[in-house]
Design a protein around this motif. Structure first.
Motif, PDB file in Angstrom:
ATOM      1  N   ASP A   2     -22.256 -84.961 -49.698  1.00  9.70           N
ATOM      2  CA  ASP A   2     -21.738 -86.438 -49.703  1.00  9.70           C
ATOM      3  C   ASP A   2     -22.462 -87.423 -49.365  1.00  9.70           C
ATOM      4  OD1 ASP A   2     -21.342 -86.360 -46.897  1.00  9.70           O
ATOM      5  OD2 ASP A   2     -19.634 -84.978 -47.320  1.00  9.70           O
TER       6      ASP A   2
ATOM      7  N   PRO B  59      -6.992 -93.219 -46.712  1.00 10.15           N
ATOM      8  CA  PRO B  59      -7.676 -92.482 -47.686  1.00 10.15           C
ATOM      9  C   PRO B  59      -9.303 -93.068 -47.714  1.00 10.15           C
ATOM     10  CG  PRO B  59      -5.654 -93.361 -48.581  1.00 10.15           C
ATOM     11  CD  PRO B  59      -5.629 -93.875 -47.052  1.00 10.15           C
ATOM     12  N   GLY B  60      -9.804 -91.998 -47.540  1.00  8.41           N
ATOM     13  CA  GLY B  60     -11.444 -92.382 -47.445  1.00  8.41           C
ATOM     14  C   GLY B  60     -12.006 -91.876 -45.959  1.00  8.41           C
ATOM     15  N   ASN B  61     -11.254 -92.078 -44.859  1.00 10.96           N
ATOM     16  CA  ASN B  61     -11.769 -91.590 -43.611  1.00 10.96           C
ATOM     17  C   ASN B  61     -11.497 -90.076 -43.362  1.00 10.96           C
ATOM     18  OD1 ASN B  61     -12.239 -94.268 -43.360  1.00 10.96           O
ATOM     19  ND2 ASN B  61     -10.220 -94.720 -42.364  1.00 10.96           N
ATOM     20  N   GLU B  62     -11.045 -89.229 -44.172  1.00  7.47           N
ATOM     21  CA  GLU B  62     -10.792 -88.079 -43.950  1.00  7.47           C
ATOM     22  C   GLU B  62     -11.877 -87.257 -43.196  1.00  7.47           C
ATOM     23  OE1 GLU B  62     -10.113 -89.746 -46.617  1.00  7.47           O
ATOM     24  OE2 GLU B  62      -7.756 -89.479 -46.734  1.00  7.47           O
ATOM     25  N   ARG B  63     -13.286 -87.538 -44.118  1.00 11.03           N
ATOM     26  CA  ARG B  63     -14.291 -86.723 -43.524  1.00 11.03           C
ATOM     27  C   ARG B  63     -14.470 -86.961 -42.021  1.00 11.03           C
ATOM     28  NH1 ARG B  63     -18.155 -88.934 -48.274  1.00 11.03           N
ATOM     29  NH2 ARG B  63     -17.239 -88.249 -49.942  1.00 11.03           N
TER      30      ARG B  63
ATOM     31  N   ASP C 217     -22.399 -89.271 -46.664  1.00  9.69           N
ATOM     32  CA  ASP C 217     -22.241 -89.489 -45.429  1.00  9.69           C
ATOM     33  C   ASP C 217     -23.329 -88.510 -44.678  1.00  9.69           C
ATOM     34  OD1 ASP C 217     -19.544 -90.937 -44.280  1.00  9.69           O
ATOM     35  OD2 ASP C 217     -19.429 -90.286 -46.428  1.00  9.69           O
TER      36      ASP C 217
ATOM     37  N   PRO D  85      -9.887 -82.922 -49.295  1.00  9.23           N
ATOM     38  CA  PRO D  85     -10.238 -83.975 -48.319  1.00  9.23           C
ATOM     39  C   PRO D  85     -11.629 -84.522 -48.414  1.00  9.23           C
ATOM     40  CG  PRO D  85      -8.729 -82.102 -47.301  1.00  9.23           C
ATOM     41  CD  PRO D  85      -9.039 -81.936 -48.568  1.00  9.23           C
ATOM     42  N   GLY D  86     -12.109 -85.690 -48.149  1.00  7.92           N
ATOM     43  CA  GLY D  86     -13.217 -86.071 -48.519  1.00  7.92           C
ATOM     44  C   GLY D  86     -13.705 -86.511 -49.869  1.00  7.92           C
ATOM     45  N   ASN D  87     -12.712 -86.233 -50.707  1.00  5.57           N
ATOM     46  CA  ASN D  87     -13.024 -86.542 -52.258  1.00  5.57           C
ATOM     47  C   ASN D  87     -12.034 -87.868 -52.632  1.00  5.57           C
ATOM     48  OD1 ASN D  87     -14.828 -84.727 -52.334  1.00  5.57           O
ATOM     49  ND2 ASN D  87     -13.470 -83.336 -53.741  1.00  5.57           N
ATOM     50  N   GLU D  88     -11.285 -88.541 -51.622  1.00  4.49           N
ATOM     51  CA  GLU D  88     -10.397 -89.412 -51.725  1.00  4.49           C
ATOM     52  C   GLU D  88     -10.918 -90.766 -52.584  1.00  4.49           C
ATOM     53  OE1 GLU D  88     -10.592 -87.524 -49.316  1.00  4.49           O
ATOM     54  OE2 GLU D  88      -8.716 -86.911 -48.915  1.00  4.49           O
ATOM     55  N   ARG D  89     -12.213 -91.057 -52.050  1.00  3.74           N
ATOM     56  CA  ARG D  89     -12.606 -92.300 -52.410  1.00  3.74           C
ATOM     57  C   ARG D  89     -12.887 -92.300 -54.054  1.00  3.74           C
ATOM     58  NH1 ARG D  89     -17.114 -92.345 -47.891  1.00  3.74           N
ATOM     59  NH2 ARG D  89     -15.849 -92.498 -46.046  1.00  3.74           N
TER      60      ARG D  89
ATOM     61  N   ASP E  46     -18.585 -98.008 -46.339  1.00  2.00           N
ATOM     62  CA  ASP E  46     -18.661 -96.673 -46.144  1.00  2.00           C
ATOM     63  C   ASP E  46     -19.959 -96.195 -46.772  1.00  2.00           C
ATOM     64  OD1 ASP E  46     -18.229 -96.075 -49.149  1.00  2.00           O
ATOM     65  OD2 ASP E  46     -16.287 -96.604 -48.902  1.00  2.00           O
TER      66      ASP E  46
ATOM     67  N   ILE F   7      -9.457 -92.323 -55.857  1.00  2.00           N
ATOM     68  CA  ILE F   7      -8.995 -93.445 -55.909  1.00  2.00           C
ATOM     69  C   ILE F   7      -9.638 -94.734 -56.823  1.00  2.00           C
ATOM     70  CG2 ILE F   7      -8.635 -95.749 -54.490  1.00  2.00           C
ATOM     71  CD1 ILE F   7      -7.845 -93.706 -52.190  1.00  2.00           C
TER      72      ILE F   7
END
Lengths: 558, 558
Positions: free
Chosen positions: A44, B338-342, A46, A338-342, B44, A345
């Motif tokens: 990812d 959503p988006g902050n999970e990582r 990040d 988790p982590g794929n939300e962005r 992000d 959306i």
């Protein structure tokens, strides 16, 4: 020295993804080894920008290659078989798996130009595969892909049950049900189960898991109630779901069209290997585009928001002649990892802008998990009565919770994370060694180490921008005064309103004019001084310090 | 030309964050304007690496500054007031808000060196603020921060109710309850409500929202049942939650310690402005470190996984003398946006590695939302009986669902996204213009445009790495053969096993030797040729094409 049985996870223990587990039996330091699964995880922005795939660093296996007997693959998910082609060359031992998994493993080997004849296909228990001191059986379990298997690993120090990924599903639609009778037998044979190495993914899910079969009616009702084009997305490898979706579409009078290479490949492999039957006939995208909207259902890849998958393509506009419109319906028959939300959306918003009605798993109405929940895990502990439980396949918090569950019920357990070698022949797990381990990244076609600094440099450039400075020192060892600065990923103008690059160049010119020989003659010293100036000027002008690369060219006397 | 009432969102409509809304009244093109809220959103790595804050591009407001009467701030959340100090210089009009919000707005202005005397503090309805043709009242609503206010905006074309962020909470613990009687009055006064511009955040939550007050007992039970150090994290601005948590700690015989600058600041502002009373005394981190572990409760920032907040600091080891240990408890009294999970998972894993027991909101046991759910939104539609509903504060899919809800009940509605100007004086919203809008990024201290290409270059460097090439052309216009290549964020060695930089340099040397004058004499042409070679060699060697910066230095004849 006495023989011992050891367990060493290299990936998958302390994370969900890139599974790679090792068992060994023999004298300490000379154990014969088997490898279970060689999977990948995905990068990812990040932590690993630009990285295509992430896998366990198998340097330890490479160093101990002559001790390895074989590789076993439990099932065909990317996080279990995805690194096979990439890492096999470092191990070069026979690969054992079942047929459907073998077909996918073959594709992985072929993609990387590796010899496929090392893949050996086996029938499930009672067939036994011998690998040095290990006698291994594949035991069918239910999961979200056909032919997922637990491994029964018999050793001179007792029986290991390595669950792989599993759930307790008596009616998995496609593939084999979880069969408690078999598991009861496995627990009773010989000395019983010494070690249960067990999937921990859903340890925090408090209710018993639900069967794949419960989705058929809700999905049929869903498709029946839609008026225009229906699109459904799920994991390509969830063949049972694909058939349930397709059957719902057909029952609702629609033609089915599969979009996405991975999905078409999975269905083909499923049919060829015999695990998938009765899959309805499909139409091509061209045919689908010509049919009335209420007579078509698309089943597509990209449930996790992947940028290049079919869902993303459809959300961006016309794709293979098909364009979504006001009143169409789009179902995510999936859970967002988790982590794929962005990414998910982003797609949902774009679909919403087209006027498409969105439907999600709706609290499990249109999706069930492929992993055992807490009560299911507990049931397996009860069924197998192992002398110890090693939690695997989970983030650290999952492993720890699983350990607590086992210990609360009197079963010795331990959180064993990647790189920890434990002896498991005794009454409880005991740490005996720590192996230097880590991650390998596939970057383009290059395999690089996660700690090589390459990705760190990319992240720094992304956060801070990059300034490049070219300095030329003439034949007489005098710096030319006009240093050249190029900026990448940095604001053009700073606080002063003048170009930032020019501002740095002026400061550098001034510095070069008065720089002493000691600095000018020494590349490191000069570079450091130049970097410092570039960073200082940037800090004053734009409030941040960029990464700086200095190129010093020394002209040779003719 | 006849006067009209217009609505123009510049941020917050089609996204959750960076709220900025404009209303206007007057002749078309000459409407007098008010601005509601100037908020930020956070960057992000996927879309805005290195960017500190993101806000609406207010170029249109800047161009029409002489038409603006005032700025109103509904409440003190970052996504409503966070850009005030950064953008006020472009608008320079009076700021109206209530006391607590004003204290936070003042900090925002001070941080950016803006004059705070433009902030005007008002009492809630019935006080009326006049701003050109607009008569504005602040109406207390409940939300997750004190003094959140809806705005009643009376205009010659009728009454607008702009809800701001709200929920229906009769017992919000701190701050004012939602008062249906007031809302009933508002609906009945004069001609009733022409336009309801309404929060859409929780439109997909099917059940009525729950009061902040329901958390007191579960939180008390939670703290009472822990044996060692207790840590709880939530949003710093959720002062009601802070007090509930602190009171639970005190009732369980513990001293309270607040960690995190934002949290201490919020409590201070709350006390100073009178919205927060009865907050238990707190101890310093030093005092907390000296107390027995079962006598302390930390209330800390960082519920969204922010890298620099107290939660992250504690997850990395000793912080301000405090170190978490086996058996300590860490509660996330929050929902992960959503988006902050990582980021949250990273912290949870690190805490788990320390042996800390983790607790999440547990299906709402330890957290309630600050926004109205679907039935609450419907109740507000019923209560206010507006002639039209404009959904705001939501992703596109939220706005669309809200519109469908209104329309299903016979109320004209429309999805109005950022940059769309609608006339709202008629029987239904009508699009009258589209304004070029976008996002501004705060990068260090520089405000840059989202479309300036700066961030795009950063993302490309992060994905592809960066190769820098220095070429020197001598006084006789001949290129020196030894081009210099520096790589940043790229594998050192490629397929050939030799250094990639050296490989590119060799190819470039060969090219430079045979390059014709037409190429050598033309910077663009030479740069393009060099870039192409660097990318080709990289593609062959490592399977990817890096970003390439070419610096050409031409030596002047002496």
């Amino acid at each position: 020295m006495a023989e011992r049985l050891i367990y060493l996870p290299l990936g998958g223990a302390g994370e969900i993804g890139m599974n790679a587990y090792v068992y060994g039996y023999g004298e300490p330091g000379r154990e014969r080894l088997i490898v279970i699964d060689l999977g990948v995880t995905f990068g990812d922005m990040d932590t690993a920008p630009g990285i295509d795939l992430i896998m366990a660093d198998v340097a330890w296996l490479e160093d101990n290659r002559d001790r390895i007997e074989a590789i076993f693959i439990t099932h065909g998910h990317e996080d279990h078989v995805g690194a096979l082609g990439l890492l096999w060359g470092k191990i070069q031992k026979p690969i054992h798996c079942r047929r459907f998994t073998g077909a996918l493993a073959r594709l992985k080997m072929e993609e990387m130009g590796q010899p496929v004849e090392h893949i050996h296909i086996h029938a499930p228990r009672p067939e036994v595969v011998s690998a040095g001191p290990f006698q291994v059986q594949f035991v069918p379990v239910s999961h979200s892909i056909p032919e997922s298997s637990a491994l029964i690993i018999d050793t001179p120090a007792g029986r290991i049950v390595h669950t792989g990924d599993f759930k307790l599903d008596g009616t998995p639609v496609v593939g084999e049900p979880f069969d408690p009778i078999t598991w009861h037998e496995i627990a009773k044979e010989g000395q019983g189960v010494q070690v249960l190495t067990c999937d921990s993914t859903n340890i925090f899910s408090p209710n018993p898991g639900r069967s794949e079969a419960v989705l058929a009616n809700p999905l049929l009702d869903f498709v029946m109630s839609q008026r225009q084009l229906v699109v459904a997305t799920t994991f390509a490898s969830n063949i049972a779901r694909l058939r349930t979706l397709a059957e719902a579409g057909v029952a609702a009078g629609r033609k089915i069209c599969l979009l996405g290479r991975a999905m078409r490949r999975m269905v083909t492999v499923g049919i060829e290997t015999g695990v998938l039957d009765r899959f309805p006939p499909v139409v091509s995208p061209e045919e689908a585009a010509d049919l009335p909207r209420d007579k078509v259902m698309l089943v597509v890849t990209g449930s996790q928001g992947e940028r290049r998958a079919a869902s993303a393509q459809l959300s961006r506009g016309r794709y293979l002649g098909i364009e979504l419109k006001e009143g169409d319906s789009f179902l995510f028959s999936s859970r967002t990892i988790p982590g794929n939300e962005r990414g998910v959306i982003r797609i949902q918003n774009q679909l919403s802008e087209m006027g498409v009605d969105l439907f999600d798993a709706d609290d499990g109405m249109y999706h069930v998990s492929g992993h055992a929940n807490r009560p299911d895990i507990q049931a397996v502990h009860d069924l197998l009565k192992p002398r110890m439980v090693i939690p695997m396949h989970g983030e650290h918090m999952h492993l720890r919770e699983h350990m607590k569950l086992a210990e609360a019920r009197g079963i010795p357990s331990m959180v064993v994370t990647n790189g920890t070698m434990v002896e498991i022949s005794g009454a409880a797990p005991r740490v005996v060694d720590h192996i230097d381990t880590g991650r390998l990244y596939l970057d383009g076609t290059a395999l690089i180490g996660a700690m090589d600094g390459i990705v760190r440099d990319r992240i720094r450039m992304a956060l801070n921008g990059h300034a490049m400075v070219s300095i030329i020192i003439d034949e007489d060892d005098n710096p030319l005064p006009d240093a050249w600065v190029e900026l990448s990923g940095l604001p053009e103008r700073g606080r002063a309103g003048v170009p930032l690059a020019g501002n740095i160049e002026s400061e550098l010119a001034e510095f070069l004019e008065r720089a002493d020989d000691r600095t000018v003659m020494n590349d490191d010293r000069l570079e450091e001084a130049v970097r410092k100036i570039a960073r200082q000027v940037s800090m004053e002008e734009i409030g941040k310090k960029p990464e700086v690369t200095v190129i010093i060219s020394r002209l040779a006397a003719e």
